[in-house]
Design a protein around this motif. Structure first.
Motif, short mmCIF file in Angstrom:
data_model
loop_
_atom_site.label_atom_id
_atom_site.label_comp_id
_atom_site.label_asym_id
_atom_site.label_seq_id
_atom_site.Cartn_x
_atom_site.Cartn_y
_atom_site.Cartn_z
N LEU A 110 0.81 -1.22 0.00
CA LEU A 110 0.00 0.00 0.00
C LEU A 110 0.84 1.26 0.00
CD1 LEU A 110 -2.74 -0.97 2.61
CD2 LEU A 110 -2.89 -1.08 0.13
N GLN A 111 2.16 1.11 0.07
CA GLN A 111 3.01 2.29 0.27
C GLN A 111 2.94 3.28 -0.89
OE1 GLN A 111 4.42 2.91 3.28
NE2 GLN A 111 3.23 1.07 3.77
N ASP A 112 2.68 2.80 -2.11
CA ASP A 112 2.58 3.72 -3.24
C ASP A 112 1.33 4.61 -3.14
OD1 ASP A 112 4.90 2.80 -4.32
OD2 ASP A 112 3.95 1.46 -5.77
N ARG A 113 0.41 4.24 -2.28
CA ARG A 113 -0.81 5.03 -2.10
C ARG A 113 -0.67 6.06 -0.99
NH1 ARG A 113 -5.36 0.42 -1.56
NH2 ARG A 113 -6.78 2.22 -1.69
N ILE A 114 0.52 6.08 -0.36
CA ILE A 114 0.75 6.95 0.79
C ILE A 114 1.94 7.87 0.53
CG2 ILE A 114 1.23 7.01 3.27
CD1 ILE A 114 0.20 4.12 3.40
N GLY A 115 1.77 9.14 0.85
CA GLY A 115 2.87 10.09 0.85
C GLY A 115 3.21 10.45 2.29
N TYR A 116 4.50 10.41 2.63
CA TYR A 116 4.91 10.61 4.02
C TYR A 116 6.03 11.63 4.10
CZ TYR A 116 7.05 9.48 8.58
OH TYR A 116 7.60 9.55 9.84
N LEU A 117 5.77 12.71 4.83
CA LEU A 117 6.79 13.72 5.12
C LEU A 117 7.23 13.53 6.57
CD1 LEU A 117 8.30 16.38 4.28
CD2 LEU A 117 6.39 17.61 5.32
N PRO A 118 8.40 12.95 6.81
CA PRO A 118 8.81 12.66 8.19
C PRO A 118 9.26 13.89 8.95
CG PRO A 118 10.54 12.04 6.67
CD PRO A 118 9.38 12.51 5.82
N GLU A 119 9.30 13.75 10.26
CA GLU A 119 9.79 14.84 11.12
C GLU A 119 11.25 15.13 10.83
OE1 GLU A 119 9.59 15.89 15.86
OE2 GLU A 119 10.10 13.84 15.27
N GLU A 120 12.03 14.07 10.65
CA GLU A 120 13.45 14.23 10.32
C GLU A 120 13.60 14.09 8.82
OE1 GLU A 120 15.40 11.27 12.60
OE2 GLU A 120 14.86 12.17 14.53
N ARG A 121 13.85 15.22 8.16
CA ARG A 121 13.89 15.23 6.70
C ARG A 121 15.15 14.54 6.19
NH1 ARG A 121 9.05 17.13 8.22
NH2 ARG A 121 8.87 19.39 8.31
N GLY A 122 15.03 13.86 5.06
CA GLY A 122 16.19 13.20 4.48
C GLY A 122 16.12 13.24 2.96
N LEU A 123 17.17 13.78 2.32
CA LEU A 123 17.21 13.89 0.87
C LEU A 123 18.59 13.43 0.37
CD1 LEU A 123 15.65 17.47 0.56
CD2 LEU A 123 14.52 15.34 -0.10
N TYR A 124 18.65 13.06 -0.89
CA TYR A 124 19.93 12.71 -1.51
C TYR A 124 20.69 14.00 -1.81
CZ TYR A 124 17.83 8.09 -2.05
OH TYR A 124 17.23 6.88 -1.80
#
Length: 302
Positions: free
Chosen positions: A71-85
């Motif tokens: 189901l993960q493709d149906r969910i968008g999640y912005l975490p408290e601790e941001r992480g980007l490449y």
């Protein structure tokens, strides 16, 4: 239909119970606000919904699916601790996430969102060169780029200036209008009051509020006076019927004692100073939050 259903979930870290037998239902198409002091269990709850943590007991259903598999493709999640490449360039990163989430024409979609958030000039910069606020906007873009059915945002407005906070608010409302369900945590009670269909407060791991703002305020009744006077805070001291005063400088919020007569309070104040505003009302969400969270210290672990 409920997009999220939590049934008696509990999560313990060593001797600390972060979430304690929590029940919650989030209806499809709603904006649900999570509030609570630091260490109350908000982020732990969100991480269990996202299967980053698993509950010690109880069960979680997403989209009415107890297994919540694939189901993960149906969910968008912005975490408290941001992480980007950090070594990728900005547009490359947005396009990459668009491809991962099977967005049609991800490059064009990247251009649209970068322009909307005033990041076009930074499209060819490496992510590590961005300011904290710009990085946060970028993280939000990749969270919602595929317009997921369920969007979970942990403190989405934290650290943003008013212009960018307004853009994120507009995007959230537009996504809800198109059918997405939004869950976000916030410490901004004004945002929760104005945006959320439902408000959920967790304190020391337990649910203490859950419902519409109107239903929550009804629990407390019309026990609050908002007042502006020439004399300010000093003229409100030692007046019978006042339990507590929250001083905002230009305006004060008075919590009346149970059974107090608001007209007698007004008469006493008028004997001391000129009153330019006197409003009897239900307590604000901010005041309700403080009433619940003030008596005891918050826990260390969230």
């Amino acid at each position: 239909m409920n997009v999220i259903e939590l049934n008696q979930i509990t999560k313990t870290f060593e001797k600390n119970t972060a979430v304690d037998h929590l029940d919650l239902q989030v209806p499809k198409g709603s904006i649900y606000g999570f509030i609570g002091p630091n260490g109350s269990g908000k982020t732990t709850t969100i991480r269990m919904i996202m299967k980053i943590y698993y509950p010690d007991s109880g069960d979680i259903k997403l989209f009415n699916d107890g297994q919540s598999v694939n189901l993960q493709d149906r969910i968008g999640y912005l975490p408290e601790e941001r992480g980007l490449y950090k070594k990728m360039k900005v547009k490359e990163l947005v396009t990459f996430y668009g491809e991962l989430k099977q967005v049609q024409n991800p490059g064009r979609e990247a251009d649209y969102w970068l322009e909307k958030f005033d990041l076009t000039k930074s499209a060819n910069k490496k992510v590590e060169a961005l300011s904290k606020g710009m990085s946060q906007k970028l993280q939000f873009i990749i969270t919602i780029i595929n317009k997921p059915e369920l969007i979970i945002l942990d403190e989405p407005f934290s650290g943003l200036d008013p212009v960018n906070a307004e853009i994120i608010k507009e995007v959230i409302l537009d996504l809800r209008a198109k059918g997405s369900t939004i869950v976000f945590s916030t410490h901004d009670m004004g945002v929760a009051e104005k945006m959320c269909d439902f408000i959920f407060m967790i304190y020391k791991g337990k649910k203490v509020l859950d419902g519409t703002l109107e239903s929550i305020q009804k629990l407390y009744g019309q026990d609050t006076i908002r007042i502006q006077t020439e004399g300010g805070m000093s003229v409100l001291e030692n007046i019978q019927g006042i339990e507590r005063i929250n001083d905002f400088g230009q305006m004060q919020e008075i919590k009346m004692n149970s059974g107090a007569d608001s007209q007698k309070i007004l008469t006493e104040i008028l004997a001391k100073t000129k009153v330019s505003r006197f409003e009897i009302t239900a307590p604000s969400l901010h005041d309700i939050f403080v009433r619940i969270a003030r008596p005891e210290k918050t826990e260390e672990h969230e």
